[in-house]
Design a protein around this motif. Structure first.
Motif, mmCIF file in Angstrom:
data_model
loop_
_atom_site.group_PDB
_atom_site.id
_atom_site.type_symbol
_atom_site.label_atom_id
_atom_site.label_comp_id
_atom_site.label_asym_id
_atom_site.label_seq_id
_atom_site.Cartn_x
_atom_site.Cartn_y
_atom_site.Cartn_z
ATOM 1 N N THR A 189 -16.127 37.345 156.097
ATOM 2 C CA THR A 189 -14.775 37.373 156.295
ATOM 3 C C THR A 189 -14.075 35.899 156.654
ATOM 4 N N GLU A 239 -6.115 37.952 155.577
ATOM 5 C CA GLU A 239 -7.684 37.592 155.565
ATOM 6 C C GLU A 239 -8.159 37.924 154.192
ATOM 7 N N TYR A 240 -9.187 37.272 153.945
ATOM 8 C CA TYR A 240 -10.192 37.564 152.743
ATOM 9 C C TYR A 240 -11.468 37.855 153.274
ATOM 10 N N SER A 241 -11.896 39.037 152.566
ATOM 11 C CA SER A 241 -13.224 39.521 152.960
ATOM 12 C C SER A 241 -14.158 40.187 151.728
ATOM 13 N N TYR A 298 -14.376 31.978 160.005
ATOM 14 C CA TYR A 298 -15.226 32.465 159.157
ATOM 15 C C TYR A 298 -16.408 33.409 160.030
ATOM 16 N N THR A 351 -17.066 43.012 151.714
ATOM 17 C CA THR A 351 -17.880 43.940 152.560
ATOM 18 C C THR A 351 -18.890 44.572 151.766
ATOM 19 N N GLU A 370 -20.329 42.206 156.197
ATOM 20 C CA GLU A 370 -19.131 41.715 155.949
ATOM 21 C C GLU A 370 -19.044 39.967 156.051
#
Lengths: 240, 240
Positions: A146, A221-223, A129, A225, A144
């Motif tokens: 992430t 990935e999960y993010s 993370y 922004t 961000e």
DNA sequence: AAGTGGTCTAGACCACTTC
DNA sequence: AAGTGGTCTAGACCACTTC
């Protein structure tokens, strides 16, 4: 209805009702040609439709696979697709901007349940993370948050966060990035975000929520922004 | 480089350097097949690339035409493309919402210079201008500021603004809507907008700026739609 | 009637992976 | 070596417009 549309709809139904499960390989192009009594280009068009909608991904030499994206059926907000991802660094390098980052958090954790589900992880799997701001010409543009799958990216270090993570994934880890599922919102800056982004609390931020997939269809990935509204415009948009 | 990519690049250069001018018809598919020594499907792929990038539009039976979009070269922020436009009404009708509008302004005016340029109009041409809110289930979702070309749409009346303008354009005027160039931003609500949208001044709004084109490539509208951030998520996104 | 782009066939050949 | 999807050929046939 056109032939390729009918075939795409038929396959979509099979994916949605589970006849074709997550990560399962579809019949080969030639098999589908025989099954539907059509030529390759017609199957190809049907596949392009399904790829555009984020249901499948193809790998030359391997086959075409159902993406691990069942959770998106439950969350119709996040159903877009983006090929050819460019990170923040690449976008600004083109413009000749000086790009830097400030990292506020970097750890290995067990992610929140909804993130774990989007990444196809169990409750026991770990992710990285991080929270960082992206800065162009000394002005913070975005913050961000992430989560990246630990199992897929064993060697992520703090110093990568000060450079381009996507370049690291592509060139050093050798991952092939595929598509992205995205949603876009306008949200207010929290007090903490306002300080980190040098703006006012409540200032409009353009949030991009995304799940990134490898070309194998596995999410990596999960993010979220959040871009400062007054410093960022999203262009080249297609709404599906 | 693939053949279709090379052909698309060659045609793109001809459009950018003016060899192919605005609204000019390209050679026919068959002529291009001979010119480049390739088959129809290869020309077709090159055309799909150019359409995706918003440079040309095709009409069956007529040909493929350069879009009137030179002004976008000067404004790289607005370079996306969206086929198959659905208006607010169609989007919410699917969800079973009760859709209504409140109209705050409706007039025929000479538009601001930058709008006239985007619409390919001279300083003397007239446009409609309207401002309205779009309401779903009694909650205002968005406020719209729209300029539409008077010459293309002779009969727009106030009552159309309380219904679906796009339906009117398609079904009653018989226009064929083509693609849209779009940009997205997060902006703060003005005091007036806050009142009309039942939110707070400064609240985050998701702004979609767009130029709409007929399938002939002629621009017919310029609009800014500002959606209340907490009531609207944009999904199905592709970034080119 | 003639011309236009759109869909589709039945393959050939190629790049890439190893089912 | 065998199997996979991707590009491309050389057309046929169709829907649509009238260049």
């Amino acid at each position: 209805m056109l032939k390729y549309e009918a075939i795409a709809e038929d396959l979509r139904k099979q994916i949605e009702d589970g006849t074709l499960g997550q990560n399962e390989r579809l019949p080969t192009v030639v098999e589908l040609c025989h099954a539907y009594g059509v030529s390759k280009i017609t199957i190809r068009r049907a596949m392009e439709r399904l790829k555009k909608d984020g249901l499948v991904s193809s790998r030359r030499g391997s086959g075409t696979f159902v993406k691990r994206s069942a959770s998106f059926e439950e969350n119709p907000l996040v159903t877009g697709l983006n090929e050819h991802a460019e990170g923040f660094t690449a976008q600004h390098a083109k413009a000749g901007d000086a790009v830097s980052s400030e990292v506020y958090d970097f750890a290995v954790i067990t992610p929140p349940a909804e993130v774990a589900e989007l990444l196809g992880l169990s409750a026991e799997d770990f992710t990285y993370y991080h929270c960082r701001t992206r800065i162009a010409n000394d002005l913070p543009i975005a913050i961000e948050y992430t989560y990246m799958s630990l199992a897929l990216i064993p060697g992520l270090k703090l110093h990568h966060l000060y450079e381009s993570v996507y370049r690291y994934l592509r060139e050093e880890v050798g991952l092939k990035l595929g598509s992205f599922h995205r949603a876009i919102r306008a949200v207010p800056a929290t007090e903490e975000e306002a300080t980190r982004l040098k703006t006012e609390p409540g200032a409009p931020l353009l949030e991009l929520e995304q799940v990134g997939y490898l070309d194998s269809g596995i999410p990596f990935e999960y993010s979220r922004t959040r871009n400062v509204g007054s410093r960022y415009v999203l262009n080249n948009i297609t709404l599906a």
